[in-house]
Design a protein around this motif. Structure first.
Motif, PDB file in Angstrom:
ATOM      1  N   HIS A 127      30.419 -47.245  56.311  1.00 48.06           N
ATOM      2  CA  HIS A 127      30.574 -48.565  56.891  1.00 48.06           C
ATOM      3  C   HIS A 127      31.876 -49.189  57.012  1.00 48.06           C
TER       4      HIS A 127
ATOM      5  N   MET B 134      24.494 -50.996  56.912  1.00 49.68           N
ATOM      6  CA  MET B 134      24.221 -49.762  57.506  1.00 49.68           C
ATOM      7  C   MET B 134      22.926 -49.349  56.711  1.00 49.68           C
TER       8      MET B 134
ATOM      9  N   HIS C 142      30.604 -47.128  61.515  1.00 46.05           N
ATOM     10  CA  HIS C 142      30.709 -48.126  62.078  1.00 46.05           C
ATOM     11  C   HIS C 142      32.015 -48.640  61.932  1.00 46.05           C
ATOM     12  N   SER C 143      32.716 -48.872  62.937  1.00 47.96           N
ATOM     13  CA  SER C 143      33.940 -49.873  62.916  1.00 47.96           C
ATOM     14  C   SER C 143      35.125 -49.127  61.949  1.00 47.96           C
TER      15      SER C 143
ATOM     16  N   LEU D  80      29.966 -45.747  65.859  1.00 46.16           N
ATOM     17  CA  LEU D  80      29.390 -47.096  66.488  1.00 46.16           C
ATOM     18  C   LEU D  80      30.551 -48.183  66.483  1.00 46.16           C
TER      19      LEU D  80
ATOM     20  N   MET E  14      26.724 -55.620  65.552  1.00 43.37           N
ATOM     21  CA  MET E  14      25.392 -54.918  65.993  1.00 43.37           C
ATOM     22  C   MET E  14      24.329 -55.803  65.645  1.00 43.37           C
TER      23      MET E  14
ATOM     24  N   TRP F  41      20.251 -50.719  68.415  1.00 39.40           N
ATOM     25  CA  TRP F  41      21.268 -49.947  67.633  1.00 39.40           C
ATOM     26  C   TRP F  41      20.678 -48.820  66.831  1.00 39.40           C
TER      27      TRP F  41
END
Length: 244
Positions: A26, A46, A106-107, A128, A188, A195
């Motif tokens: 995450h 997530m 993500h990120s 992502l 998202m 996604w």
């Protein structure tokens, strides 16, 4: 979980004979040395991805796990999230007997996933809205398959910087496909199901449990320096079938 290797890892699904694994990472903050709170919103974001991957895998024996960070932030040269990611990858490999693993980040988690992608058991990365500041290493990405996705209106992480990272990774010997979502947001939340389905589809393809979509395969086949396949439209109906 109290063992040193286990505390970096949260197991969501561990079949007795794993044929593959998905590790979710995450997001976080640029600098923050506090421990994540019990209500860890980036981690909660997530959870639907974990569900989507498990659903896509069906009964095919795919382990699903999440990284547990010690700190909320990346914290400069300490790169705390990358260190935790590497430890989690090692621990998950031990639990699955070295099953091929896809990292879904993500990120900040995307940045950590790309850093950790050089581990022997990592088959690829689904990044992502990844945080890709200038100067990120790419040598570890050679011979890996990477799938990027970024919303064009993201104001938290830069789509232009993830595009540069994707191009640099391809030049370093990675097979890369990068998708763009017109508009969208960093969290998202807009078109969230797209996604989730996209990440599950990407993970299944990278693990060899589902066919690689035609446009992704074409992007993977591009030569270093070729810009094609790095701004593909995110499919509106990315819906992987169960892999049973």
């Amino acid at each position: 979980m109290t063992e040193r290797g286990e505390e970096r890892l949260v197991i969501r699904r561990l079949p007795p004979a794993a044929v593959g694994a998905a590790l979710l990472l995450h997001g976080g903050y640029e600098r923050d040395t506090r421990a994540p709170s019990r209500l860890n919103v980036p981690a909660l974001r997530m959870r639907p991805f974990a569900t989507a991957v498990a659903r896509a895998a069906g009964g095919r024996g795919v382990a699903v796990a999440e990284v547990r960070y010690r700190y909320r932030g990346w914290n400069g040269g300490r790169a705390d999230a990358a260190r935790d990611a590497a430890e989690a990858v090692e621990r998950l490999a031990a639990l699955t007997g070295g099953a091929p693993t896809v990292l879904i980040g993500h990120s900040m988690g995307g940045r950590a996933a790309l850093r950790a992608a050089g581990a022997a058991d990592v088959a690829g990365v689904v990044a992502l809205a990844p945080w890709c500041p200038p100067g990120e290493p790419v040598a570890q990405l050679a011979h890996r398959r990477l799938v990027f996705a970024h919303a064009t209106a993201d104001r938290v992480t830069s789509p232009a910087e993830s595009l540069r990272m994707a191009a640099d990774a391809r030049a370093a010997g990675a097979q890369v496909a990068r998708y763009e979502l017109p508009g969208g947001d960093h969290a998202m939340l807009r078109r969230m199901r797209a996604w989730h389905r996209f990440a599950a589809l990407g993970a299944a393809a990278l693990l060899g449990l589902a066919p690689v979509p035609a446009e992704m395969a074409a992007a993977f086949a591009r030569h270093p320096g070729d810009p094609d396949g790095l701004a593909l439209p995110l499919p509106r109906a990315a819906s992987p079938r169960s892999l049973r």
